[in-house]
Design a protein around this motif. Structure first.
Motif, PDB file in Angstrom:
ATOM      1  N   SER A  33       0.864  -1.180   0.000  1.00 34.99           N
ATOM      2  CA  SER A  33       0.000   0.000   0.000  1.00 34.99           C
ATOM      3  C   SER A  33       0.905   1.235   0.000  1.00 34.99           C
ATOM      4  O   SER A  33       1.705   1.422   0.918  1.00 34.99           O
ATOM      5  N   ILE A  34       0.813   2.053  -1.058  1.00 36.97           N
ATOM      6  CA  ILE A  34       1.645   3.256  -1.150  1.00 36.97           C
ATOM      7  C   ILE A  34       0.730   4.475  -1.024  1.00 36.97           C
ATOM      8  O   ILE A  34      -0.171   4.674  -1.847  1.00 36.97           O
ATOM      9  N   GLU A  35       0.954   5.233   0.058  1.00 35.09           N
ATOM     10  CA  GLU A  35       0.110   6.408   0.372  1.00 35.09           C
ATOM     11  C   GLU A  35      -1.375   6.034   0.357  1.00 35.09           C
ATOM     12  O   GLU A  35      -2.216   6.743  -0.221  1.00 35.09           O
ATOM     13  N   GLY A  36      -1.672   4.876   0.949  1.00 33.18           N
ATOM     14  CA  GLY A  36      -3.069   4.438   1.083  1.00 33.18           C
ATOM     15  C   GLY A  36      -3.649   3.792  -0.154  1.00 33.18           C
ATOM     16  O   GLY A  36      -4.814   3.378  -0.170  1.00 33.18           O
ATOM     17  N   VAL A  37      -2.863   3.692  -1.251  1.00 35.24           N
ATOM     18  CA  VAL A  37      -3.374   3.093  -2.493  1.00 35.24           C
ATOM     19  C   VAL A  37      -2.796   1.677  -2.646  1.00 35.24           C
ATOM     20  O   VAL A  37      -1.581   1.484  -2.566  1.00 35.24           O
ATOM     21  N   LYS A  38      -3.675   0.695  -2.842  1.00 33.52           N
ATOM     22  CA  LYS A  38      -3.215  -0.692  -3.058  1.00 33.52           C
ATOM     23  C   LYS A  38      -2.473  -0.765  -4.386  1.00 33.52           C
ATOM     24  O   LYS A  38      -2.998  -0.343  -5.418  1.00 33.52           O
ATOM     25  N   THR A  39      -1.238  -1.296  -4.339  1.00 33.78           N
ATOM     26  CA  THR A  39      -0.361  -1.237  -5.516  1.00 33.78           C
ATOM     27  C   THR A  39       0.312  -2.574  -5.770  1.00 33.78           C
ATOM     28  O   THR A  39       0.656  -3.296  -4.824  1.00 33.78           O
ATOM     29  N   CYS A  40       0.523  -2.912  -7.061  1.00 31.91           N
ATOM     30  CA  CYS A  40       1.321  -4.087  -7.427  1.00 31.91           C
ATOM     31  C   CYS A  40       2.783  -3.670  -7.474  1.00 31.91           C
ATOM     32  O   CYS A  40       3.117  -2.630  -8.067  1.00 31.91           O
ATOM     33  N   ILE A  41       3.650  -4.486  -6.870  1.00 30.17           N
ATOM     34  CA  ILE A  41       5.074  -4.163  -6.843  1.00 30.17           C
ATOM     35  C   ILE A  41       5.820  -5.166  -7.711  1.00 30.17           C
ATOM     36  O   ILE A  41       5.689  -6.390  -7.517  1.00 30.17           O
ATOM     37  N   VAL A  42       6.619  -4.662  -8.651  1.00 31.64           N
ATOM     38  CA  VAL A  42       7.380  -5.542  -9.553  1.00 31.64           C
ATOM     39  C   VAL A  42       8.829  -5.062  -9.618  1.00 31.64           C
ATOM     40  O   VAL A  42       9.153  -3.955  -9.172  1.00 31.64           O
ATOM     41  N   GLN A  43       9.705  -5.961 -10.179  1.00 31.74           N
ATOM     42  CA  GLN A  43      11.099  -5.551 -10.411  1.00 31.74           C
ATOM     43  C   GLN A  43      11.437  -5.789 -11.888  1.00 31.74           C
ATOM     44  O   GLN A  43      10.801  -6.608 -12.558  1.00 31.74           O
ATOM     45  N   GLN A  44      12.432  -5.083 -12.376  1.00 29.87           N
ATOM     46  CA  GLN A  44      12.778  -5.109 -13.802  1.00 29.87           C
ATOM     47  C   GLN A  44      13.085  -6.528 -14.298  1.00 29.87           C
ATOM     48  O   GLN A  44      12.618  -6.957 -15.344  1.00 29.87           O
ATOM     49  N   GLU A  45      13.851  -7.265 -13.484  1.00 33.26           N
ATOM     50  CA  GLU A  45      14.365  -8.579 -13.893  1.00 33.26           C
ATOM     51  C   GLU A  45      13.242  -9.564 -14.243  1.00 33.26           C
ATOM     52  O   GLU A  45      13.341 -10.324 -15.200  1.00 33.26           O
ATOM     53  N   THR A  46      12.156  -9.556 -13.458  1.00 33.69           N
ATOM     54  CA  THR A  46      11.081 -10.546 -13.658  1.00 33.69           C
ATOM     55  C   THR A  46       9.787  -9.855 -14.102  1.00 33.69           C
ATOM     56  O   THR A  46       8.693 -10.361 -13.859  1.00 33.69           O
ATOM     57  N   LEU A  47       9.931  -8.709 -14.741  1.00 39.15           N
ATOM     58  CA  LEU A  47       8.771  -7.875 -15.094  1.00 39.15           C
ATOM     59  C   LEU A  47       7.782  -8.631 -15.981  1.00 39.15           C
ATOM     60  O   LEU A  47       6.577  -8.639 -15.735  1.00 39.15           O
ATOM     61  N   GLY A  48       8.295  -9.326 -17.001  1.00 40.80           N
ATOM     62  CA  GLY A  48       7.427 -10.041 -17.961  1.00 40.80           C
ATOM     63  C   GLY A  48       6.569 -11.082 -17.262  1.00 40.80           C
ATOM     64  O   GLY A  48       5.349 -11.148 -17.464  1.00 40.80           O
ATOM     65  N   ASP A  49       7.200 -11.905 -16.443  1.00 34.54           N
ATOM     66  CA  ASP A  49       6.499 -12.977 -15.736  1.00 34.54           C
ATOM     67  C   ASP A  49       5.402 -12.395 -14.833  1.00 34.54           C
ATOM     68  O   ASP A  49       4.276 -12.887 -14.781  1.00 34.54           O
ATOM     69  N   ALA A  50       5.753 -11.316 -14.108  1.00 38.00           N
ATOM     70  CA  ALA A  50       4.808 -10.697 -13.177  1.00 38.00           C
ATOM     71  C   ALA A  50       3.603 -10.133 -13.915  1.00 38.00           C
ATOM     72  O   ALA A  50       2.455 -10.309 -13.487  1.00 38.00           O
ATOM     73  N   LEU A  51       3.858  -9.443 -15.039  1.00 34.47           N
ATOM     74  CA  LEU A  51       2.749  -8.831 -15.794  1.00 34.47           C
ATOM     75  C   LEU A  51       1.845  -9.885 -16.424  1.00 34.47           C
ATOM     76  O   LEU A  51       0.626  -9.730 -16.475  1.00 34.47           O
ATOM     77  N   ASN A  52       2.454 -10.993 -16.894  1.00 32.68           N
ATOM     78  CA  ASN A  52       1.658 -12.087 -17.470  1.00 32.68           C
ATOM     79  C   ASN A  52       0.710 -12.664 -16.427  1.00 32.68           C
ATOM     80  O   ASN A  52      -0.455 -12.939 -16.710  1.00 32.68           O
ATOM     81  N   TYR A  53       1.230 -12.835 -15.205  1.00 34.70           N
ATOM     82  CA  TYR A  53       0.393 -13.412 -14.144  1.00 34.70           C
ATOM     83  C   TYR A  53      -0.684 -12.409 -13.718  1.00 34.70           C
ATOM     84  O   TYR A  53      -1.833 -12.779 -13.475  1.00 34.70           O
TER      85      TYR A  53
END
Length: 503
Positions: A33-53
């Motif tokens: 939660s960033i400043e009260g907003v629910k957020t998805c957190i990703v990193q550059q290395e596994t960005l593709g896999d995370a976005l696909n899921y």
């Protein structure tokens, strides 16, 4: 695609019940939660896999890209929550487990007619539940004993045995047989002692269990020691030693060669301290080999040898073989005889750092113990770096401890204030009605410096060396116990049991 990027942030995990976090973690998709907003957190290395899921999930959360270190920090926090929730899930969803003792007793009562063999479902469920309850309560050992009319299960929690439940005589035999089956022991052999090992999987964690079966007058008894894996090896700080002991021990561990001993009675945490030391100094450029009986902590980054006297693999023969393996650091589980002591000291003399344990009551008496084993005085003074004597003290439960005055005779003997309130153990639901919750390691560190070497050369005995070290400011175990008593961390009874009067 443009994402908000954050650098070097310490985010808190957002655990949503409707999201399968196990799968999300697998696909490197985290939530915060960033400043009260629910957020998805990703990193550059596994960005593709995370976005696909993420595309498969019906979530409308903004996406934030963070650096690898921040991502790793958040991921570790998620893993901690997952481990905890795995245990909770296990108790609520698994058909193979019963969570509460009262339910277990009810289950045994209702399943009497079904308990026919060690492979029957109720017996398997009963044994699994015993393991689960023992781990939940933080037990180190499970004892199952056969009496004349009934059996009994006891758990060792914080170093003290506590009754868990009674079993019917017929069921006790079936439970013991089930344990023999999973430990690959002979079910038909009921006249000889047997030793085995087994592994149990509880909520995705695999635990090693050491099993010992012993025939007694009324039937067999089993003791199972639950062994820890490498991720559970504590650090020296978390064991509870005073800061000065930890710092001085770290200095000793920086030596390239020499011998460091840990002493204390059985069950005082010597092996745990040695493994904590090994984890502290373990780096990829060091070859660390241990010879232990038994291997209690299964560590990934260390080569461990299990003593096996049946085939002639003793501490001494194992240590000889280790020396041909080009080691930097050697750990010997225990110095039991003069042969092991002699090889250990000579290997410490020839450029290895050697750690081991010895059975003595205090740190200074290890000198005479080694001399009794026939070790030359000059060998001890030139190789021994330091001796840590330790004990485990139970801490009073903070929820139910009560203030009480000590008798004047006791306060005079201990030289502590008479009008001060001390604390005693009571017992409540939080501490399982024992009055104590958790244990703390306390110790005295005896460093072999030039003064000690001179005393040894002049033929001083243990008592004289000890008195001289106390004058020079060495804090003893009794001093630490007195401090714990004064600060209300432990009771007078526990301090006496551990060694308050030993000086």
């Amino acid at each position: 695609m443009q994402f908000l990027r954050l650098q070097d942030v310490n985010l808190e995990p957002l655990w949503e019940e409707e999201i399968n976090h196990k799968l999300s973690l697998k696909h490197s998709l985290l939530f915060s939660s960033i400043e009260g907003v629910k957020t998805c957190i990703v990193q550059q290395e596994t960005l593709g896999d995370a976005l696909n899921y993420l595309a498969k999930l019906s979530l409308d959360y903004p996406i934030t890209l963070v650096d690898d270190e921040s991502f790793e920090r958040l991921k570790n926090k998620f893993l901690e929550i997952q481990t905890g929730s795995d245990f909770e899930d296990m108790s609520t969803t698994s058909e193979e487990l019963i969570e509460v003792e009262s339910d277990l007793l009810e289950f045994i009562r209702n399943s009497q007619d079904l308990l026919s063999s060690e492979e029957s479902a109720p017996i398997i469920k009963l044994v699994n539940s015993l393991f689960f309850q023992a781990i939940q309560k933080g037990a180190s050992d499970i004892h199952i004993e056969s009496g004349e009319r009934k059996g009994e299960v006891r758990l060792r929690i914080d170093g003290a045995l506590k009754k868990h439940l009674d079993l019917e005589k017929s069921i006790t035999g079936l439970v013991i047989n089930r344990i023999k089956v999973i430990s690959n022991l002979d079910i038909s052999e009921k006249r000889l002692p047997q030793d085995g090992r087994t592994q149990i999987s509880i909520s995705g964690k695999t635990l090693d269990v050491r099993v010992s079966v012993l025939p007694t007058y009324h039937g067999e008894r089993v003791v199972m020691r639950i062994l820890a894996q490498s991720e559970h090896i504590p650090t020296l700080e978390s064991l509870g030693f005073q800061d000065d002991i930890t710092q001085n021990l770290y200095k000793l561990l920086n030596h390239a060669h020499g011998m460091i001993l840990v002493t204390g009675p059985t069950g005082s945490g010597k092996s745990t301290t040695l493994h904590a030391c090994l984890q502290h100094i373990s780096t990829p450029d060091k070859n660390i080999i241990t010879v232990e009986d038994p291997v209690e902590y299964n560590a990934d980054n260390i080569s461990q040898i299990q003593v096996n006297t049946k085939v002639g693999l003793t501490f001494a023969s194992g240590l000889r073989s280790i020396l041909r393996q080009d080691p930097d650091i050697i750990m010997v589980g225990e110095i039991r005889d003069s042969e092991t002591a002699d090889i250990a000291l000579r290997s410490a003399l020839t450029g290895h750092l050697l750690l081991s344990t010895l059975h003595t009551n205090d740190s200074t008496s290890s000198l005479s113990r080694l001399m009794d084993m026939g070790i030359e005085n000059f060998l001890i003074s030139s190789t021994l770096l330091g001796v840590l004597a330790q004990r485990l003290t139970r801490k009073l439960c903070v929820y139910c401890k009560e203030e009480a005055l000590l008798a004047p005779a006791i306060t005079q003997e201990l030289d502590i204030p008479q009008d001060k309130y001390y604390f005693t153990a009571v017992g409540c639901k939080e501490c399982d009605f024992t009055g104590y919750k958790g244990r703390q390691a306390i110790g005295e560190l005896f460093i072999i410096d030039d003064n000690v070497k001179m005393m040894m050369k002049d033929g001083f005995n243990d008592h004289q060396v000890r008195e001289a070290m106390k004058k020079r400011g060495m804090k003893t175990i009794a001093d630490k116990l007195r401090e714990m008593l004064l600060s209300g961390e432990t009771s007078y009874e526990e301090a006496i049991r551990v060694g308050l009067m030993d000086g």
